[in-house]
Write a protein that holds these residues in place. Sequence first.
Motif, PDB file in Angstrom:
ATOM      1  N   UNK A  37       4.182   1.611 -12.788  1.00 34.03           N
ATOM      2  CA  UNK A  37       4.721   0.886 -11.741  1.00 34.03           C
ATOM      3  C   UNK A  37       3.701   0.846 -10.135  1.00 34.03           C
ATOM      4  N   UNK A  38       3.075   2.028 -10.265  1.00 35.06           N
ATOM      5  CA  UNK A  38       2.074   2.208  -9.412  1.00 35.06           C
ATOM      6  C   UNK A  38       0.736   1.384  -9.369  1.00 35.06           C
ATOM      7  N   UNK A  98      -6.989   3.506 -10.420  1.00 34.97           N
ATOM      8  CA  UNK A  98      -7.544   4.246 -11.297  1.00 34.97           C
ATOM      9  C   UNK A  98      -6.773   5.320 -11.535  1.00 34.97           C
ATOM     10  N   UNK A  99      -6.424   5.943 -10.881  1.00 34.20           N
ATOM     11  CA  UNK A  99      -5.433   7.463 -11.025  1.00 34.20           C
ATOM     12  C   UNK A  99      -4.211   7.046 -12.016  1.00 34.20           C
ATOM     13  N   UNK A 100      -3.629   5.744 -11.580  1.00 29.65           N
ATOM     14  CA  UNK A 100      -2.499   5.649 -12.484  1.00 29.65           C
ATOM     15  C   UNK A 100      -2.909   5.357 -13.862  1.00 29.65           C
ATOM     16  N   UNK A 131      -6.301   1.334  -2.910  1.00 35.65           N
ATOM     17  CA  UNK A 131      -5.772   0.880  -3.940  1.00 35.65           C
ATOM     18  C   UNK A 131      -6.553   1.004  -5.137  1.00 35.65           C
ATOM     19  N   UNK A 132      -7.740   0.874  -5.091  1.00 38.77           N
ATOM     20  CA  UNK A 132      -8.501   1.058  -6.223  1.00 38.77           C
ATOM     21  C   UNK A 132      -8.414   2.477  -6.617  1.00 38.77           C
ATOM     22  N   UNK A 184       0.848  -1.200   0.099  1.00 34.87           N
ATOM     23  CA  UNK A 184       0.006   0.002   0.054  1.00 34.87           C
ATOM     24  C   UNK A 184       0.882   1.156   0.299  1.00 34.87           C
ATOM     25  N   UNK A 185       1.567   1.260   0.887  1.00 41.60           N
ATOM     26  CA  UNK A 185       2.714   2.461   0.946  1.00 41.60           C
ATOM     27  C   UNK A 185       3.791   2.758  -0.274  1.00 41.60           C
ATOM     28  N   UNK A 186       4.016   1.645  -0.853  1.00 40.19           N
ATOM     29  CA  UNK A 186       4.425   1.551  -2.248  1.00 40.19           C
ATOM     30  C   UNK A 186       3.907   2.255  -3.594  1.00 40.19           C
TER      31      UNK A 186
END
Length: 963
Positions: A453-454, A479-481, A474-475, A439-441
Amino acid sequence: MSADTKYSLDVLPIDRPNVWVGRESELAVLHAAVGALGRGLGSVVWVEGEAGIGKSSMVAAALVTARDTGCQVLWGTADQLFQRLPLGVMLDCLRVRSGSPDPRRARIAAFLRDRRPGLFEPDDLAHTAIEMLVALVDESCTERATVVVVDDIQWADEASLLVWHRLAVAAEQLPLLLIGICRVGTGRREVRELRAATGRRGTVISLGPLNETDVTALVTDLIGVPPGPVLTEFAARAMGNPLYVCELVDALIRERLVGPAGELPETALDHIPFSYAAALNDRLGVLPARTAQMLRTASLLGGEFRVTELAAVLDVPASELAESVQDTVSAGLVVSVGRELAFRHPLIRQALYEGMPAALRSALHGEAARALAETGADPLRVAQQLLAADQPGSDWARGWVARTASVLVAQAPGIAVELLQRELDRPLPDQDDQQILLVGLARTLLSMGRHAEAATRARQALALAAEPQHHAEMYWVLTRALFSAGDNDRAVEAVRHALAWPELPALWRARLLAMLAMFQRASTGDLDAADATAREALAAGEEAADQFSMAYALIDLWLTHSVRRDHAAALSHVDRALDVLAEDPEHANLRTYSLDARVFTLQNLERWPEAESTLRYRRTLSPDRNDSGQVTSALTAAVLLYWLGRWDDAMAELDAVDLDATEITYAGLRERGPMMLRHGVAAMITSRRAERSAADEHLRAGLDLPIATISDRENSDFLLAAHALTAEQDGNPHAAVSILSGMLNRRPGEMTLTHQWLPDLVRIALDVGDHSAAVAALRSCQSEAAAEVPPARAAAARDRCRGLLNRDPAALRSAAAHYRKVGPSVPLAGTLEDLAATLAGSGDMAEARLVLNEAVDLYHTFGATWDIRRVENRLRQHGVRRGVRGGRPPRPTNGWEALTPTERRVAAMIAEGRSTPRIAQDLYLSRRTVQTHVSHILGKLDMRSRVEIAREALRHGADAAQG
């Protein structure tokens, strides 16, 4: 003055001999720079050479005069071991610490410690801190002349290099002497670029070996008598490196091998150390074993270290180290630097550090990390030790990284990514730890713009995430990535998949719905569907009491109504979004975006003074609440100023955008659209001013950017209009018609204000006899005007198009009357030109001449040289000239009269002693825009310093203050 506000030369962590030999010409350059600083003239000096050649010592010797004359001297030394710490050397150099008695420094430290990435746009926290540090130096220079030295700059982190570059750009405007000290041969691209930039705007001093005479003089000073032949021969083996000479001769003195006549027995040569490391070991040999071990442990902590940290790593009370510390100081290995200790020379620490086997160093770094963590040390200090240890997989380290990931992400995302990836690359027995690390990564990679990568890490986290909060976030990241990477369809699919998850928390449901509405507008252009989704998001946000999702949904509605040209409704939505966000610093990015949106809508409503007022308010926000919007703020201002006819100010805003793009960049622009707009506005102004070389340069840069997204298209209209204008200037009006015709049909969901450019299309099409293109332009403009609520800019443009096509002076008079009443002045000038030509074509020469003069007067205030030529040529074809008034003299390019009103106000404020940040605050400009104005003033007045500007402004008195 405290050590936090003045870093005295007496405590600099460098070797400064009492007697100096050689380097006369190099010292003369530095002394000249110090002398100029005393007269208010800043400069940049780059000193380079091999390790131990005397770079730092020479700079320190030259700066004695600066210290004695009251200059503030700030010195920081970069460290190879810890060069990944963002802004590390600059924070140290400028004494930015949480406990600083200077509130400015304490505020910057608190910002770096407490800020968290936002949700709407990736926060560039380092960029904000860079602005704050540059402003700090600017204010310090206003208080008194300042010297900033960055030693071992080859090891500086990227953000610190950008601060140095920004200070180098500003040095000519400030009483600032900026010195970089660099060891040659590191090969870093960023350092090479800085060095090249210094060569263009400053001075580069390259230090070579001392010659034989100077080496002899140095040895004489060390032993008190001229050296004999054997000692002279031996000293020559140091290859003219003064540090090596000093250390090797000192070893001879300690061994009592130098005779009273400066002679050295030939039999002693076998026992003399022939390397610096050997000489250093010889020096350590006279210290107690415990002290030598303490010093080697200290080398793990960097060039500077605290006794408390050293005590924690050695697991002893600090009091037990007092005697050993004093021994190292007496031996000339360590010096006191404020509240810390530092190795006298970086090579001392390097030799100690590299003298330990790599495996031992790694183990000791791991032990140091754990010891520091157990004492509650700054997480970044612990992280540096973990990186150096390169031993992922231990239970305590993995747990520590998982617990502190959020802190590391905020303060040093690059370090956080490396540590998180290291831990994840090894088998993790605890799934909870793996989830937290993933999650942090994923969150960090998204904030850094590493979208692919995200997305990968977010998918991995979704496969593990058991906690609903993590699953939902994470969703969001996924989606933003995907959307940011241009994969709109998969982004929409991911959002819908998330919304179908029955355990989705209400807050995240609202946020994902708001995001979906934005995606729908951009991907399909279905405004009705986007509206419905946005209203659903708004209701869900209200139910969850979530400011962010409510404001995001309202911005969605602002966007769709702007596309529809219902500007009144758009304004109500953006104003409501701003009310919802209030002053909450957590959502600063969304707030600044909303303020830019408000400026855009007020322009469309022709409420120009209110648009300016909103822009001024936006710039009153403190830097830590306006970080990622620096570029968009400048572009928003430039577009507004373009239409108002204040082209000099618009160009200053655009030039300020490029400050970070010269020679070295840190983050840059992540999207093409803003850069297209930057080049488009600049190209339009420079081409209308007949500055073709500059216009062509901007056109080349802008047209090379591919148009791949709806944002690209929306930001490319100025660029295309400027391209058409240059085609017209080159005698190819058919190409101009073709280029402008490409904007006629907006794609579904597209915002582009095509009506702004359609009168020019009608004019050029009629000139070349392309009646169908002129009719198509009028119809497109009529369509925009019919949709516009209330009637405003598009309606006025429609009247102008109709007047041109039908040769109807009444329609053109109506448009001109509208612009005279509400503005802005640029389309008024164009409408007057069209009216004058139409009147002349119908035989009304007297009124045509009056209108021509009014149009030319307006064009002259903009500096629109090309427009003046064009309108005179159009009217000349009908036998109309400006008559007895004649042409105006060209605008002066040098001297006080060449200054713009804004530049005169800036000059007056400089005369009042205000700093750049203060001028920016008082004039509602960005700090970089003020810096650009100062640069322009210096150039026009042929001056070198703010002191000279102040004198000239005082000489002109009230004229300067009034502008």
